[in-house]
Scaffold this active site. Structure first.
Site, PDB file in Angstrom:
ATOM      1  N   HIS A 316       0.851  -1.194   0.000  1.00 12.18           N
ATOM      2  CA  HIS A 316       0.000   0.000   0.000  1.00 12.18           C
ATOM      3  C   HIS A 316       0.883   1.239   0.000  1.00 12.18           C
ATOM      4  O   HIS A 316       1.931   1.243   0.652  1.00 12.18           O
ATOM      5  CB  HIS A 316      -0.915   0.027   1.237  1.00 12.18           C
ATOM      6  CG  HIS A 316      -2.067   0.941   1.072  1.00 12.18           C
ATOM      7  ND1 HIS A 316      -1.972   2.295   1.328  1.00 12.18           N
ATOM      8  CD2 HIS A 316      -3.332   0.723   0.635  1.00 12.18           C
ATOM      9  CE1 HIS A 316      -3.139   2.850   1.069  1.00 12.18           C
ATOM     10  NE2 HIS A 316      -3.983   1.928   0.646  1.00 12.18           N
ATOM     11  N   ASP A 373      -7.952  -5.432  -0.025  1.00 15.43           N
ATOM     12  CA  ASP A 373      -8.422  -6.233  -1.166  1.00 15.43           C
ATOM     13  C   ASP A 373      -8.056  -7.701  -1.029  1.00 15.43           C
ATOM     14  O   ASP A 373      -8.705  -8.563  -1.630  1.00 15.43           O
ATOM     15  CB  ASP A 373      -7.855  -5.661  -2.477  1.00 15.43           C
ATOM     16  CG  ASP A 373      -8.438  -4.301  -2.776  1.00 15.43           C
ATOM     17  OD1 ASP A 373      -9.657  -4.152  -2.642  1.00 15.43           O
ATOM     18  OD2 ASP A 373      -7.681  -3.381  -3.116  1.00 15.43           O
TER      19      ASP A 373
END
Ligand code: CMC
Length: 427
Positions: A316, A373
């Protein structure tokens, strides 16, 4: 020289320039460089905006080092555990959690606005059945601008509220229509007696005439545990400050375009697999890996500089610690494992990858943790949501974040058209 400032020296001519440092209420402060070009004749080169704050915001706070996320000051863990998605929508839009009467009013408004103009059905029908629901959704939301082309009175809060309610209420209907079109089955209209999240599952699953499949024990085909899990997923997706799709929405907003086309652009930006499209890619990748014994080969590929392969659902830009949304989902995954019986084969592969990656030097050194996700992919799969609808689920959750950020942009007197510069190296 002010204490709370930064001095930059141009070593070519020893000229110095002073820029004020602006405090944030929490998190990273910023250097106000708005006059930098005027002062120095130079641009700041920052591809991917890794060091650039593009706006001032009061909506969402992230501490990526600690792994903290708050909407309007409230930690995501509390919101996910104690509040419904619609309460979170109200919180994001209005800045505070609704009273019970405000919630009832907001909920009723969303239910009543969930219908879409019949003309939109023709638009959706014109897509080939193999069209990805994200393509249909992005087009249908863009088309909404032509059905609601009123000029917003920017002094009138009720106009903002109405526009936001329409977006939150109609996107699930359009998403369900897009899915049913891909199967060639009749659209199911919203049922205003059902709650927001139940209604979405109903529009996806019901038979023509609004009949639900009844299981052998007489239970209807939507379980409360599924509604609760999906509602939590919507909450976890509701906003995430200046991510790529939100930056897109703000960018389109900055040109003065209709809010619904700005949201449509956000949907398109979200579709990419580096962003919201990752949830669909996670399952595709787990299926491709196929067996626990193949994992080391794919971990090696992910670490190979000369191989473009990346482990989907890992890493991320902001979180250099466990994504707090992923922590909530990991717990939810364990709970659903019992209650819904997750597909053990895919889950086994997912959990083995997670374990190996979390202990691997390559992933540790780069702070690559499983992100939201990674878990939504596995959970949505367990909820029997078709894979091509995973990113559309992300859209439903994020719609409130986009419209809240759009409103903040419009109300900010410092907002300007988004127009970055470049370093030209051509002929
Ligand atoms: N697998 C293997 N290596 C990775 C991965 C990954 N998933 N992600 C980053 N790296 C490596 C990358 O190769 C680089 O290594 P090096 O320093 O040796 O060059 C280092 O980690 C930093 O990566 P980056 O690409 O510079 O980081 P970024 O902040 O620009 O990208 C990201 C963030 C999310 C796009 C990236 O981690 C990625 O592609 N992840 C996979 C896709 C994914 O799961 N996306 C969902 C993001 S979370 C929800 C959302 O935003 O929608």
């Amino acid at each position: 020289m002010a204490k709370n400032s930064m001095t930059l020296i141009d070593n070519r001519n020893s000229k110095s320039y002073e820029y004020p440092i602006l405090d944030a209420t929490r998190g990273t402060n910023v250097v106000d460089m708005q006059t930098f070009y005027k002062d120095t004749g130079l641009f700041i080169f920052d591809p991917g905006f890794t060091s650039t704050a593009s706006c001032t915001s009061k909506i969402t706070f992230i501490d990526g080092i600690k792994g903290e996320l708050r909407y309007r000051g409230i930690p995501i863990e509390i919101l996910a555990k104690e509040h419904s998605y619609l309460e979170v929508c109200f919180l994001l839009l209005q800045g505070y959690l609704p009273s019970s009467s405000e919630l009832i009013e907001f909920d009723l408004e969303i239910r009543h606005r969930s219908f879409v103009d019949e003309g939109l059905k023709n638009l959706i029908d014109s897509f080939p059945s193999h069209a990805h629901p994200m393509a249909v959704l992005s087009s249908a939301v863009s088309a909404l601008s032509s059905f609601y082309y009123e000029h917003l009175n920017l002094k009138d809060q009720s106009a903002y509220n109405e526009m936001a309610s329409r977006i939150i209420a109609k996107i699930p209907t359009l998403a369900a229509f897009a899915y049913r079109h891909s199967l060639g089955i009749p659209f199911i209209y919203p049922d205003i007696e059902r709650s927001f999240t139940e209604n979405f599952l109903y529009m996806m699953r019901a038979y023509p005439g609004g009949k639900m499949k009844i299981t052998q024990d007489g239970e209807q085909h939507i379980k409360q545990v599924e509604i609760d899990a999906l509602d939590t997923i919507f909450t976890l997706h509701a906003d995430h400050e200046q991510n790529a799709s939100t930056t897109t929405v703000r960018g389109v907003a900055s040109t003065g375009a209709h809010p619904y086309v700005a949201i449509s652009a956000g949907i398109s930006a979200l579709w990419g697999r580096a962003h919201g499209g990752a949830n669909e890619s996670v399952i595709a990748q787990l299926e491709m890996i196929g067996d626990v014994k193949n994992i080391p080969k794919y971990i090696a590929k992910a670490k190979d500089k000369n191989d473009p392969f990346r482990l989907m659902g890992f890493g991320h830009r902001v979180y250099k610690n466990f994504d707090p949304r992923a922590k909530v989902l990991k717990k939810l995954q364990d709970q659903l494992k019992e209650e819904l019986g997750l597909n053990s084969h895919l889950l086994e592969i997912a959990q083995t990858i997670e374990k190996i990656a979390l202990e691997d030097k390559y992933f540790i050194e780069r702070n690559l943790y499983p992100n939201i996700d990674f878990y939504t992919g596995v959970i949505l799969y367990a909820l029997k949501i078709p894979r091509n609808m995973f990113t559309a689920i992300f859209v439903i959750g994020r719609s409130v974040g986009w419209i809240t950020q759009w409103i903040e942009f419009k109300k900010d007197s410092n907002s300007k058209i988004a127009r970055p510069r470049q370093r030209y190296v051509g002929k």
